[in-house]
Design an enzyme around this catalytic site. Structure first.
Site, PDB file in Angstrom:
ATOM      1  N   HIS A  85       0.823  -1.216   0.000  1.00  0.00           N
ATOM      2  CA  HIS A  85       0.000   0.000   0.000  1.00  0.00           C
ATOM      3  C   HIS A  85       0.857   1.266   0.000  1.00  0.00           C
ATOM      4  O   HIS A  85       0.371   2.334  -0.349  1.00  0.00           O
ATOM      5  CB  HIS A  85      -1.055  -0.024   1.114  1.00  0.00           C
ATOM      6  CG  HIS A  85      -0.600   0.334   2.484  1.00  0.00           C
ATOM      7  ND1 HIS A  85      -0.278  -0.602   3.439  1.00  0.00           N
ATOM      8  CD2 HIS A  85      -0.436   1.531   3.099  1.00  0.00           C
ATOM      9  CE1 HIS A  85       0.058   0.003   4.560  1.00  0.00           C
ATOM     10  NE2 HIS A  85      -0.026   1.302   4.381  1.00  0.00           N
ATOM     11  N   ASP A 221       1.048  -7.682   2.202  1.00  0.00           N
ATOM     12  CA  ASP A 221       1.202  -6.242   1.962  1.00  0.00           C
ATOM     13  C   ASP A 221       2.677  -5.831   1.839  1.00  0.00           C
ATOM     14  O   ASP A 221       3.230  -5.200   2.738  1.00  0.00           O
ATOM     15  CB  ASP A 221       0.515  -5.481   3.100  1.00  0.00           C
ATOM     16  CG  ASP A 221       0.254  -4.028   2.756  1.00  0.00           C
ATOM     17  OD1 ASP A 221       0.831  -3.545   1.757  1.00  0.00           O
ATOM     18  OD2 ASP A 221      -0.518  -3.379   3.475  1.00  0.00           O
ATOM     19  N   SER A 652       3.780   2.258   8.550  1.00  0.00           N
ATOM     20  CA  SER A 652       3.600   1.276   7.494  1.00  0.00           C
ATOM     21  C   SER A 652       4.914   1.047   6.786  1.00  0.00           C
ATOM     22  O   SER A 652       5.597   2.000   6.415  1.00  0.00           O
ATOM     23  CB  SER A 652       2.575   1.770   6.485  1.00  0.00           C
ATOM     24  OG  SER A 652       1.307   1.458   6.953  1.00  0.00           O
TER      25      SER A 652
END
Ligand code: ASP
Length: 717
Positions: A85, A221, A652
């Site tokens: 992402h 991810d 992240s």
């Protein structure tokens, strides 16, 4: 006496162990405050191994990735891993219907196939310095806050300039504890960063919005990039002649996996938290801005998602935009629930009661801090309607893309009012590439629907005093029929049509500039700007000038009131360490969540009827053949795990590190029940979600056949 001190030590120890999970610590201060606690929790490295200016350390393997993520080096040839992402925008920019890397994935089978990403950079931290004293030179206690801020900014500019003299570094002095301390961060950026690999969205985004912020999770991810440098290993603008960057440090990767209770550390760049604000700040968010934002985003997403269902082209065009809107939308709903569950407002109120008693118990303190909460609350309450108006202006007014896009031409049109000069033509030329990339991902009929829906929501959702003048006029002129209004805008606006816009820009004259200035999308933008500058901003700034100062004093007072407590500063997009352990949790009565998910769970979720749960055929084949190679554990492949690290947005892509300093996972999310951790962390409820590194390796090796990348890495058993 002896007994008493034993008991005291026991409680301090037990207290620090229990609280171990909460906190985002400054690497520079690890040695002073935290390393012993970390070592007690199982960590085998020293503070110098983590952060040092004298030796190679873990921080040298970590970067700020792009605008707001973290990434880490995993090979001696500049190979970097971050989240899917985080790389999504770049993967999407390379995608077309013919080369749909979002759907099919992308794997460079040699360095020559790696794709450059103009505008993408990664940034290393060179060093941190406590510059509190130097930042506060000339600041006095009685100084008005505006002057205080000005003095600090001037000092910061000098400190920064001094820090980077004779280098190609950048530097930033950043306030901590709401401006009670200042630290200098010196950075070095690399601008040639190429896409190396990305799994298909059916892996990298498996579960889509349905599973986002949710545990149990099965999302692969991750994406891979490579940093390139000049021949001297220094930063260089993109050139085909650049060579893979040779990092000072990269992470060895552990194949041993995780067990409940194992030590974990997350080292990355959390964006923003507000752990020390008073109850009424939370109350205002919970009652006004958050619900309004959720509601407006629901409407926006309904339009976009319906359009994405209708064609593969629109799905690609809007996928990154949709993810961005949905991410905050879903998180905020979790925040509302979580704050309620931990009784956040009441807990803050209880603290404020004790605070007030403490402040009033001493005349000096009373003078300094006695009225902070009262003043602060007064401003927040008065400001609430302006906050709401601000939310509407951004989340409704600027939600249709045509409005924001017209805004890009604002300075151009203002310039043209002074006559069309060569300077003007230069601005036009500079805008052309941006225009083409905007229209690549734009579908005018979808935006027309958005304009109708969002303007109607704007007109109905907030009192007329806080609406742009033009919106009020439109509501009357079109008798409340916003679809009709949107249709008329799209029939006439040049900002809806690339050819028409380019025609105008390529042939500018006084008449065509006038056409731009009178364009209906541009006029709505202007009306929104007017509302912002004449009503919203003055309403907000009346209080906002004072809020930072009141929050600074409140922070200072909280620290004085609890001298025994070790405070950690709120996240502010600087490098932080957070540590905890692998741990499941109890989300609700009668439910217990394990710490780990596996490939078996992906197969259980497989559903060809639902876009987000379509498992790729190749993955199914590997599963059926149990072809897991060295990545297997208990006859399956681990996919994700949770631990109790205190993380936030911006973490992240951060490395999740084991007790030996090896990479075991990539942080990518939090559990929905714990998203309020940005405001109030709860060790029982808050978990960070990480991709188990073995799943990433399995996908790279077995699924994509990119074994050459595995060979670059240092795997340890
Ligand atoms: N998903 C978040 C991010 O994109 C991480 C988090 O908020 O926990 O940074």
């Amino acid at each position: 006496m002896k007994k008493l001190s034993f008991i005291l030590i026991f409680f301090i120890l037990a207290g620090s162990l229990l609280r171990a999970e909460e906190g985002m610590w400054i690497p520079l201060l690890l040695k002073k405050y935290k390393i012993e606690d970390m070592q007690r929790a199982g960590f085998k490295l020293t503070a110098e191994d983590v952060y040092s200016v004298n030796q190679v350390c873990l921080k040298d393997a970590i970067v700020i990735f792009g605008g707001g993520c973290t990434g880490e080096l995993i090979s001696g040839e500049g190979l970097l891993i971050t989240n899917h992402h985080c790389g999504y925008g770049n993967i999407q920019k390379h995608s077309t219907v013919e080369h749909d890397y979002l759907t099919d994935g992308f794997w460079a089978m040699s360095k020559g196939e790696e794709l450059p990403n103009p505008g993408l950079s990664v940034t290393f931290l060179v060093r941190i310095e406590d510059v509190t004293d130097a930042s506060l030179v000339g600041v006095t206690a009685s100084m008005p806050s505006v002057d205080r801020e000005k003095t600090i900014q001037k000092n910061a500019a000098n400190i920064q300039a001094e820090a980077i003299k004779g280098t190609s570094y950048t530097a930033k002095v950043t306030p901590f504890f709401n401006g009670n301390q200042y630290f200098l961060f010196v950075y070095e950026s690399y601008n040639d960063v190429r896409l190396v690999g990305a799994p298909p969205s059916a892996i990298g985004k498996f579960g889509g919005e349905t599973d986002n912020w949710i545990w149990p999770r099965h999302t692969g991810d991750f994406s891979l990039f490579r940093i390139y440098a000049g021949a001297d290993n220094r930063p260089a603008a993109y050139s085909p002649n650049n060579v893979p960057y040779k990092p000072k440090k990269f992470f060895p990767i552990s194949l041993r996996g995780v067990e409940p209770g194992d030590f974990t550390m997350v080292f990355g760049y959390p964006g923003r938290t507000t752990e020390y604000v008073p109850s009424f700040v939370i109350e205002s968010q919970v009652n006004y801005s958050i619900p309004a934002s959720v509601d407006l985003r629901t409407k926006r997403l309904d339009v976009i998602m319906a359009a994405m269902e209708t064609s593969p082209e629109i799905r690609i065009q809007y996928s990154a935009k949709k993810s961005g809107i949905a991410n905050t939308w879903k998180k905020n709903q979790g925040v509302l629930l979580g704050l309620k569950k931990v009784n956040a407002i009441q807990r803050k109120l209880d603290f404020e009661k004790r605070f007030q008693q403490w402040a009033d118990a001493d005349p000096g303190r009373h003078l300094q801090y006695g009225s902070i909460l009262e003043q602060y609350k007064d401003i927040i309450v008065k400001q609430a309607p302006f906050e709401l108006a601000n939310t509407y202006a951004h989340e409704a007014g600027e939600a249709p893309e045509i409005i924001g896009f017209a805004g890009r031409f604002e300075s151009l049109i203002d310039l043209a009012a002074k006559g069309i000069s060569p300077e003007f033509q230069k601005v036009v030329d500079n805008n052309k590439a941006g225009i083409a990339s905007y229209f690549k991902d734009y579908d005018a009929p979808t935006d027309q629907k958005l304009l109708a829906v969002m303007m109607e929501a704007y007109a109905k959702g907030i009192t007329p005093d806080f609406q742009p003048e033009l919106l009020k006029k439109i509501a009357v002129d079109f008798k409340g029929d916003f679809e009709k209004y949107a249709k008329s805008v799209f029939e006439t606006s040049v900002f809806a049509n690339q050819d028409e816009l380019m025609g105008i820009l390529n042939n500018l004259n006084a008449k065509s500039v006038k056409k731009l200035a009178n364009d209906p999308a541009f006029m709505m933008l202007k009306s929104l700007r007017k509302l912002q500058t004449e009503i919203i901003n003055p309403g907000l700034s009346r209080g906002q000038g004072q809020i930072p100062e009141l929050q600074r004093l409140y922070m200072k007072a909280q620290m004085e009131m609890q001298p025994e407590k070790l405070f950690y500063p709120d996240a502010n997009s600087t490098l932080r360490i957070t540590y905890g352990k692998v741990d499941g949790f109890l989300p609700a009565d009668g439910i217990e969540y394990r710490h780990l998910t596996t490939l078996d769970g992906i197969m259980q979720k497989d559903n060809p009827q639902i876009y987000d749960y379509r498992v790729p055929e190749k993955l199914k084949k590997l599963y059926l053949a149990k072809d897991y190679g060295q990545y297997a554990s208990n006859n399956t492949v681990p996919v994700c795990f949770i631990s109790s690290n205190h993380t936030s947005g911006g973490n992240s892509g951060s490395p999740v590190i084991n007790a030996q300093g090896q990479l075991i996972g990539i942080n990518f999310d939090r559990n929905w029940e714990g998203t309020m951790s940005d405001i109030m962390y709860d060790p029982d409820l808050c978990r960070n979600i990480s991709l188990d590194i073995r799943y990433a390796l399995f996908i790279i090796d077995k699924f994509a056949g990119a074994t050459h990348l595995i060979k670059e890495m240092q795997l340890v058993r």
